[in-house]
Design a protein around this motif. Structure first.
Motif, PDB file in Angstrom:
ATOM      1  N   ILE A  88       7.837  -2.056 -12.496  1.00 16.63           N
ATOM      2  CA  ILE A  88       7.855  -3.361 -12.841  1.00 16.63           C
ATOM      3  C   ILE A  88       8.352  -4.041 -11.794  1.00 16.63           C
ATOM      4  O   ILE A  88       8.012  -5.268 -11.412  1.00 16.63           O
ATOM      5  CB  ILE A  88       9.231  -3.864 -13.946  1.00 16.63           C
ATOM      6  CG1 ILE A  88       8.977  -3.289 -15.002  1.00 16.63           C
ATOM      7  CG2 ILE A  88       8.925  -5.267 -13.904  1.00 16.63           C
ATOM      8  CD1 ILE A  88      10.309  -2.915 -16.007  1.00 16.63           C
ATOM      9  N   GLU A  89       9.056  -4.079 -11.123  1.00 14.86           N
ATOM     10  CA  GLU A  89       9.499  -4.530  -9.108  1.00 14.86           C
ATOM     11  C   GLU A  89       8.134  -4.550  -8.147  1.00 14.86           C
ATOM     12  O   GLU A  89       7.575  -5.689  -8.084  1.00 14.86           O
ATOM     13  CB  GLU A  89      10.585  -3.961  -8.696  1.00 14.86           C
ATOM     14  CG  GLU A  89      10.253  -4.952  -7.595  1.00 14.86           C
ATOM     15  CD  GLU A  89      11.766  -3.261  -6.140  1.00 14.86           C
ATOM     16  OE1 GLU A  89      12.088  -4.257  -5.132  1.00 14.86           O
ATOM     17  OE2 GLU A  89      12.445  -2.428  -7.061  1.00 14.86           O
ATOM     18  N   PHE A  90       7.584  -3.279  -8.593  1.00 13.36           N
ATOM     19  CA  PHE A  90       6.158  -3.399  -7.836  1.00 13.36           C
ATOM     20  C   PHE A  90       5.227  -4.647  -8.673  1.00 13.36           C
ATOM     21  O   PHE A  90       4.919  -4.876  -7.788  1.00 13.36           O
ATOM     22  CB  PHE A  90       5.878  -1.873  -7.704  1.00 13.36           C
ATOM     23  CG  PHE A  90       4.558  -1.827  -7.242  1.00 13.36           C
ATOM     24  CD1 PHE A  90       3.772  -2.126  -5.620  1.00 13.36           C
ATOM     25  CD2 PHE A  90       2.996  -0.916  -8.094  1.00 13.36           C
ATOM     26  CE1 PHE A  90       2.994  -2.199  -5.276  1.00 13.36           C
ATOM     27  CE2 PHE A  90       1.933  -1.464  -7.469  1.00 13.36           C
ATOM     28  CZ  PHE A  90       1.804  -0.830  -6.037  1.00 13.36           C
ATOM     29  N   SER A 114       3.438   5.810  -3.120  1.00 11.90           N
ATOM     30  CA  SER A 114       4.795   6.616  -3.250  1.00 11.90           C
ATOM     31  C   SER A 114       4.988   6.316  -4.628  1.00 11.90           C
ATOM     32  O   SER A 114       5.221   7.141  -5.626  1.00 11.90           O
ATOM     33  CB  SER A 114       5.813   5.722  -2.824  1.00 11.90           C
ATOM     34  OG  SER A 114       7.240   6.612  -3.639  1.00 11.90           O
ATOM     35  N   LEU A 115       4.614   5.227  -6.291  1.00 14.12           N
ATOM     36  CA  LEU A 115       4.399   5.362  -7.396  1.00 14.12           C
ATOM     37  C   LEU A 115       3.780   6.057  -7.853  1.00 14.12           C
ATOM     38  O   LEU A 115       3.691   6.748  -9.181  1.00 14.12           O
ATOM     39  CB  LEU A 115       4.399   3.953  -7.560  1.00 14.12           C
ATOM     40  CG  LEU A 115       5.783   3.101  -7.212  1.00 14.12           C
ATOM     41  CD1 LEU A 115       5.028   1.460  -7.691  1.00 14.12           C
ATOM     42  CD2 LEU A 115       6.343   2.956  -8.191  1.00 14.12           C
ATOM     43  N   ARG A 148       4.255   9.477  -8.065  1.00 12.48           N
ATOM     44  CA  ARG A 148       5.304   9.840  -8.757  1.00 12.48           C
ATOM     45  C   ARG A 148       4.884  10.261 -10.071  1.00 12.48           C
ATOM     46  O   ARG A 148       5.171  10.716 -11.453  1.00 12.48           O
ATOM     47  CB  ARG A 148       6.463   8.667  -9.539  1.00 12.48           C
ATOM     48  CG  ARG A 148       7.641   8.617 -10.332  1.00 12.48           C
ATOM     49  CD  ARG A 148       8.311  10.051 -10.477  1.00 12.48           C
ATOM     50  NE  ARG A 148       9.175  10.400 -11.488  1.00 12.48           N
ATOM     51  CZ  ARG A 148       9.338  11.714 -12.428  1.00 12.48           C
ATOM     52  NH1 ARG A 148       9.275  12.375 -11.033  1.00 12.48           N
ATOM     53  NH2 ARG A 148      10.973  10.967 -12.853  1.00 12.48           N
ATOM     54  N   VAL A 149       3.821   8.768 -10.514  1.00 20.92           N
ATOM     55  CA  VAL A 149       2.788   9.100 -12.073  1.00 20.92           C
ATOM     56  C   VAL A 149       2.291  10.197 -12.302  1.00 20.92           C
ATOM     57  O   VAL A 149       1.561  11.044 -12.951  1.00 20.92           O
ATOM     58  CB  VAL A 149       1.727   8.202 -12.034  1.00 20.92           C
ATOM     59  CG1 VAL A 149       1.186   7.674 -13.118  1.00 20.92           C
ATOM     60  CG2 VAL A 149       2.978   6.708 -12.014  1.00 20.92           C
ATOM     61  N   GLN A 150       1.723  10.498 -10.953  1.00 22.71           N
ATOM     62  CA  GLN A 150       1.415  12.435 -11.210  1.00 22.71           C
ATOM     63  C   GLN A 150       1.764  13.385 -11.158  1.00 22.71           C
ATOM     64  O   GLN A 150       1.494  14.352 -12.174  1.00 22.71           O
ATOM     65  CB  GLN A 150       0.176  12.628  -9.506  1.00 22.71           C
ATOM     66  CG  GLN A 150      -0.401  13.750 -10.008  1.00 22.71           C
ATOM     67  CD  GLN A 150      -1.244  13.893  -9.934  1.00 22.71           C
ATOM     68  OE1 GLN A 150      -1.734  13.343 -10.723  1.00 22.71           O
ATOM     69  NE2 GLN A 150      -2.124  15.333  -9.984  1.00 22.71           N
ATOM     70  N   THR A 194       0.627  -1.615   0.236  1.00 24.80           N
ATOM     71  CA  THR A 194       0.278  -0.085   0.205  1.00 24.80           C
ATOM     72  C   THR A 194       1.229   0.777   0.157  1.00 24.80           C
ATOM     73  O   THR A 194       1.060   1.535  -1.057  1.00 24.80           O
ATOM     74  CB  THR A 194      -0.636  -0.227   1.199  1.00 24.80           C
ATOM     75  OG1 THR A 194      -1.716  -1.471   1.169  1.00 24.80           O
ATOM     76  CG2 THR A 194      -2.011   1.131   1.525  1.00 24.80           C
ATOM     77  N   LYS A 195       1.686   1.041   1.038  1.00 23.33           N
ATOM     78  CA  LYS A 195       2.685   1.734   0.812  1.00 23.33           C
ATOM     79  C   LYS A 195       3.381   2.371  -0.287  1.00 23.33           C
ATOM     80  O   LYS A 195       3.762   4.182  -1.131  1.00 23.33           O
ATOM     81  CB  LYS A 195       3.489   2.430   2.176  1.00 23.33           C
ATOM     82  CG  LYS A 195       4.818   3.209   2.299  1.00 23.33           C
ATOM     83  CD  LYS A 195       5.556   3.153   3.351  1.00 23.33           C
ATOM     84  CE  LYS A 195       6.564   4.221   4.396  1.00 23.33           C
ATOM     85  NZ  LYS A 195       7.366   3.747   4.880  1.00 23.33           N
ATOM     86  N   ARG A 196       3.876   1.617  -0.881  1.00 20.10           N
ATOM     87  CA  ARG A 196       4.527   1.401  -2.103  1.00 20.10           C
ATOM     88  C   ARG A 196       3.941   1.856  -3.357  1.00 20.10           C
ATOM     89  O   ARG A 196       4.390   3.015  -4.379  1.00 20.10           O
ATOM     90  CB  ARG A 196       5.157  -0.214  -2.049  1.00 20.10           C
ATOM     91  CG  ARG A 196       6.079   0.019  -3.408  1.00 20.10           C
ATOM     92  CD  ARG A 196       7.497   0.881  -3.093  1.00 20.10           C
ATOM     93  NE  ARG A 196       8.654   0.104  -4.673  1.00 20.10           N
ATOM     94  CZ  ARG A 196       8.949   1.734  -4.484  1.00 20.10           C
ATOM     95  NH1 ARG A 196       8.779   3.077  -4.365  1.00 20.10           N
ATOM     96  NH2 ARG A 196       9.915   1.380  -5.997  1.00 20.10           N
ATOM     97  N   ALA A 197       2.571   1.313  -3.866  1.00 25.78           N
ATOM     98  CA  ALA A 197       1.876   2.311  -4.194  1.00 25.78           C
ATOM     99  C   ALA A 197       1.071   3.634  -4.181  1.00 25.78           C
ATOM    100  O   ALA A 197       1.240   4.208  -5.424  1.00 25.78           O
ATOM    101  CB  ALA A 197       0.578   1.213  -4.269  1.00 25.78           C
TER     102      ALA A 197
END
Length: 494
Positions: A445-447, A419-420, A423-425, A414-417
């Motif tokens: 890709i890792e996520f 954060s990513l 960045r996409v925003q 959840t935390k990683r999502a």
């Protein structure tokens, strides 16, 4: 067999008192005869600014099945979430995982019986079982012998092309489809406006009977997708005259039409899975063979066009149960055994609830308390205008529910999502200026591979592989370039 108003109210009372953690009751305007009307909100977990779906039943008094089905659905969702058992109606099934996502990401608003006075009149001793309207007095009305002069049709009283008359909309007080004295003059209709105006409603459905349809706008005119102007804002209304000009066709964007078709097809698929009932997809205008105005569905969808600052609401209507033919109308509205039809209805509603989930909005706006407007705008402007681009959007949305469930089941993910997504925003906001870095690609890709290892369905794992292949090509490119290329390439079919 069918619940009285008192029994429906008691059922909701029980649900609210036994599950206050999941269920909240909201008091609305009283009916014409001063009966209390309440809406119910279902939600689990936290978070503000959650997407909302509003489900309304019983606008027309004689349609007794749907208020019962909607009230039962509230119990079913609460029980399935609590027991972690999932939901099943005949052959239509949703896992505990599915229920969790719906309950934890959405505000599910239910108004089981919008017109309690009419329902009471239908069900009381000596009442008219085919009564349709509310029970408003219409002073001075002179109707044919045997015709009750009371009542306004709540689903012709909404503030959309009001008093534009047609085959199923009338300014005659004696008509079953009488529009009333003013837009939203009736509390039963005004409650729709109150809920829509007070709470975030992204998806709306008004559940009616009968004939087996999944319906969507428009109702006042045929729908077309090529000529934005003139639109309904340029048309006259309020004068008890037919549509003018009579040949007007109302615009809907191609992307919205595809969205309606896609969601309606999934609803129809879920209904079919229960026991084989085939619901047909049509616009309201097509079903009623001409101008139908003042409906809740058209009102809800039209508001973002009247005021572009408002959020768009995708609005539907169901017509539940079969048309048994001339002379059997009462049985069509009030079958001796409504249970199979109620199961069809509940399955269709659950499918619509599930289609209302948006993983990106939930992670970004609800969990992270950030806007995802630049992501939404990039997709709207660069993907949605083309058929292939819309295909890519549909491809991603078809697997988002399981992926969101995986993300929410693990705090690290959840935390990683979040954060990513942040960045996409930023990349989306920059559009043609900032480029995707090699590190962005590696992180993405890792996520996704971590999600893939947890996915249970082969098509979800394949979808992740497809996205990763696209990601590998993204390094050094802008979001605008990436999306423009996708809009010209064929989306995969799972």
């Amino acid at each position: 067999m069918y619940r009285t108003i008192a029994q429906l109210d008691a059922a909701i009372d029980t649900l609210v008192s036994t599950r206050p953690d999941l269920c909240t009751r909201v008091t609305l305007n009283n009916s014409v005869e001063r009966r209390p009307i309440h809406a119910l909100r279902l939600r689990a977990g936290g978070g503000e600014n959650r997407r909302g779906i509003l489900i309304v039943g019983g606008m027309h008094a004689r349609e007794l099945m749907n208020p019962d089905a909607i009230a039962e659905l509230a119990f079913d969702l609460a029980q399935a979430y609590t027991s972690e058992t999932g939901l099943a109606y005949g052959g239509a099934e949703w896992s505990a995982f599915d229920v969790r996502i719906m309950m934890e990401t959405l505000d599910i608003w239910l108004l089981p019986c919008a017109n309690p006075d009419g329902r009471n009149h239908v069900m009381k001793t000596g009442g008219f079982k085919m009564w349709r309207k509310n029970r408003r007095d219409n002073p001075g009305a002179v109707c044919p012998v045997g015709v009750d002069p009371k009542g306004v049709d709540p689903n012709r009283n909404c503030d959309f092309m009001w008093r534009v008359v047609g085959p199923n909309t009338s300014c005659n007080t004696c008509s079953d489809s009488f529009v009333g004295s003013l837009p939203f003059s009736e509390p039963e209709a005004n409650n729709i406006h109150l809920l829509w105006d007070t709470h975030r409603i992204d998806v709306f459905v008004d559940v009616h009977s009968f004939s087996g349809f999944v319906l969507f706008p428009w109702g006042h005119a045929p729908t077309q997708t090529t000529q934005p102007l003139p639109n309904f804002t340029n048309l006259l209304f309020g004068f008890c005259r037919p549509l003018d000009p009579p040949g007007h066709q109302e615009y809907m964007s191609p992307s919205d039409q595809v969205k309606y078709q896609t969601v309606a097809n999934r609803v129809a698929d879920a209904i079919r899975a229960v026991r084989g009932s085939n619901y047909v997809l049509k616009t309201i205008y097509q079903v009623y063979n001409g101008t139908t105005t003042g409906t809740s569905t058209d009102y809800a969808y039209s508001q973002h066009i009247l005021n572009p600052a408002l959020r768009k609401t995708f609005a539907f209507a169901f017509e539940t149960g079969p048309d048994l033919g001339i002379g059997r109308e009462l049985e069509s509205f009030q079958p001796a055994d409504p249970e199979p039809i109620k199961n069809d209805t509940k399955a269709g509603l659950v499918a619509l609830i599930q289609q209302s989930v948006c993983a990106i909005e939930f992670i970004g706006e609800t969990l992270h308390a950030r806007t995802v407007e630049s992501i939404r705008a990039a997709c709207d402007e660069l993907l949605e205008p083309s058929e292939k681009g819309r295909g890519w959007i549909d491809f991603v949305s078809s697997v988002q529910h399981e992926l969101l469930g995986i993300v929410l089941s693990n705090k690290v993910l959840t935390k990683r999502a979040m954060s990513l997504l942040g960045r996409v925003q930023k990349l989306s906001a920059a559009r043609g200026k900032a480029t995707v870095s090699a590190t962005d690609v590696e992180d993405g890709i890792e996520f996704l591979e971590s999600l893939k290892s947890r996915a249970t369905r082969p098509e979800v794992r394949e979808a992740i592989s497809v996205v990763n292949r696209q990601l590998k090509k993204a390094s050094g490119q802008t979001v605008e370039t990436i999306l423009k290329k996708l809009a010209k390439s064929n989306p995969p079919k799972l």
